[in-house]
Design an enzyme around this catalytic site. Structure first.
Site, mmCIF file in Angstrom:
data_model
loop_
_atom_site.group_PDB
_atom_site.id
_atom_site.type_symbol
_atom_site.label_atom_id
_atom_site.label_comp_id
_atom_site.label_asym_id
_atom_site.label_seq_id
_atom_site.Cartn_x
_atom_site.Cartn_y
_atom_site.Cartn_z
ATOM 1 C CG HIS A 72 -2.150 -0.838 1.042
ATOM 2 N ND1 HIS A 72 -3.343 -0.579 1.657
ATOM 3 C CD2 HIS A 72 -2.357 -1.936 0.279
ATOM 4 C CE1 HIS A 72 -4.233 -1.481 1.288
ATOM 5 N NE2 HIS A 72 -3.649 -2.334 0.469
ATOM 6 C CE1 TYR A 201 -5.382 3.855 8.708
ATOM 7 C CE2 TYR A 201 -5.987 3.629 11.019
ATOM 8 C CZ TYR A 201 -5.213 3.246 9.935
ATOM 9 O OH TYR A 201 -4.264 2.256 10.090
ATOM 10 N N PRO A 293 -4.623 0.285 18.596
ATOM 11 C CG PRO A 293 -6.506 -0.938 17.970
ATOM 12 C CD PRO A 293 -5.868 -0.283 19.141
ATOM 13 C CE LYS A 297 3.862 2.970 13.320
ATOM 14 N NZ LYS A 297 3.737 2.271 12.033
ATOM 15 C CE1 TYR A 385 -1.277 3.703 9.431
ATOM 16 C CE2 TYR A 385 -0.263 2.929 7.398
ATOM 17 C CZ TYR A 385 -1.280 2.855 8.342
ATOM 18 O OH TYR A 385 -2.268 1.919 8.202
#
Ligand code: RFL
Ligand code: PHB
Length: 390
Positions: A72, A201, A293, A297, A385
């Site tokens: 991704h 998200y 979550p 990580k 990220y």
């Protein structure tokens, strides 16, 4: 029985450590409380940093990951009914993440260990740690009800948040830092195509939601829920209806629903126990720390701990130097705290908090507006990220 490293727990930390040690010619035995099938039925993480993939490459357990994992290059933040793309690769000089389930990572490592003749005791009951404040630690346990003793040089506590390793360290020797969030995540897995190629998200007036996936035909979705909610109060229909309400109209329209194949609630917590070593006992992964979550990580931190611990043990066994094990806790914690900060920040930004004041809501909105309007702010998000270096 005797080994060099007694590893407690056959989750991703314990299994990865076992394979790294095996490759370096260091012997280990893994003691796992549950059965192999039980461990493989747990649905958890889905997003792997490149560092984690690199470690799986290093031990030669990444064949299926490269064939089936989904690279991704970005993900989306949805708020105020608009989607904003975080272009991970462009913002980080070409880095990306890979969507590949923790269950599959665990299966690949277990299969490899079994093929190489590595010893794993499943359903080991009553695992008890002894003598780790000296140089001759040992572990006792029940194997099919039969008492056993495993002598070793070092114990690796890879047994997760509820394990026995951290609990065996005298409380006076540990400093604990903790935040429990006033909500959980209700997650479902379903064999339906994901609503989007990339993760979404979402922050909505009804709470957070996450659209994730495991493959082009299997989706993983989450909605923020109360800490006192029960899974059986959530029919599939209720879940899909709630998820739809938290998405923008276009995404909600494109959502394919279907029967769930797994449904569970996870509480959200930030937790760190310092130090990650007591004598000849070393903690790694969830045994030492928990992140909520939201930043994906947890598994990745477990992998970086294992990298540092493996290097330290390699130095101990092959170079006969204690420098590495002496530095382990400090080295690992430096990265742990950065991931704790990131996960706490993203959780705080994206969730609806009970009794949040109108001022606090405006602050969240302003921060999100700033975030997606500033290349620098997006780059900081992207850099965290994809995973900080180690
Ligand atoms: P684990 O996976 O908990 O494994 C520990 C193992 O130890 C065993 N055990 C014992 N064995 C012997 N004796 C005892 N007394 C024992 N007590 C326990 C357990 O049975 C188990 O097999 O810890 P480990 O290896 O440190 O791995 C950590 C990760 O599992 C965890 O951090 C992640 O799953 C967190 N996480 C995520 N991490 C990511 O990097 N990316 C994600 O996208 C992500 N999503 C998530 C997540 C965790 C979630 N939940 C359910 C907490 C999503 C969710 C919903
Ligand atoms: C998941 O797919 O389970 C997942 C993805 C991203 C997260 C957390 C969980 O931040």
């Amino acid at each position: 029985m005797r080994t060099q490293v007694a590893i407690i727990g056959a989750g991703p930390s314990g299994l990865l450590l076992g394979q790294l040690l095996h490759q370096a010619g260091i012997d280990s035995v893994i003691l796992e409380r549950k059965s192999r099938d039980y461990v493989l039925a747990r649905i958890r993480a889905g997003v792997l940093e490149q560092g984690t993939v690199g470690l799986l490459d290093k031990v030669g357990a990444s064949g299926r990951l490269h064939a089936e994992g989904l690279p991704h290059d970005g993900f989306e933040l949805l708020f105020g009914e608009r989607r904003h793309r975080i272009a991970l690769s462009e913002l980080t000089g070409g880095r990306h993440v890979t969507v590949y389930g923790q269950t599959e990572v665990t299966r690949d490592l277990m299969d490899q260990r079994a093929a190489q003749g590595g010893k794993t005791v499943f359903e080991a009951d009553d695992v008890t740690l002894h003598g780790f404040d000296g140089t001759s630690p040992y572990v006792t346990y029940l194997d099919g009800g039969v008492p056993r003793r495993l002598d070793c040089d070092v114990i690796a506590g890879c047994d997760g948040y509820h394990g026995v390793a951290r609990a065996s360290i005298p409380a006076s020797a540990l400093r604990v830092f903790e935040r429990v969030y006033p909500f959980g995540w209700l997650g479902i897995l379903a064999d339906v195509p994901p609503v989007s190629d990339e993760l979404i998200y979402a922050r909505s007036q009804r709470g957070f939601a996450l659209c994730s996936m495991r493959s082009p035909t299997r989706s993983r979705y989450y909605v923020q829920c109360g800490t006192d909610e029960r899974v059986d109060a959530w029919s599939d229909q209720r879940f899909w209806d709630e998820l739809r309400r938290r998405l923008d109209p276009e995404t909600a329209e494109g959502l394919t629903t279907g029967p769930s194949i797994e449904k569970s609630i996870a509480p959200l917590r930030s937790f760190v126990a310092e130090p990650m070593r007591f004598g000849r006992l070393f903690l790694a992964g969830d045994a030492a720390h928990i992140v909520p979550p939201t930043g994906a990580k947890g598994l990745n931190l477990a992998a970086s701990d294992v990298h540092y611990l493996f290097e330290a043990l390699r130095e101990l066994f092959l170079d006969h130097s204690e420098a590495g094990i002496d530095a382990y806790s400090q080295t690992a914690l430096a990265r742990v705290w950065k991931a704790e900060r990131f996960s706490w920040w993203l959780t705080s930004l994206m969730h609806l908090f009970p009794e949040q004041s109108p001022f606090e809501q405006r602050m969240q909105q302003a921060e999100l507006d700033y975030l997606v309007s500033s290349e620098h702010a997006m780059a900081a998000l992207a850099e965290n990220y994809v995973g900080l270096p180690y």
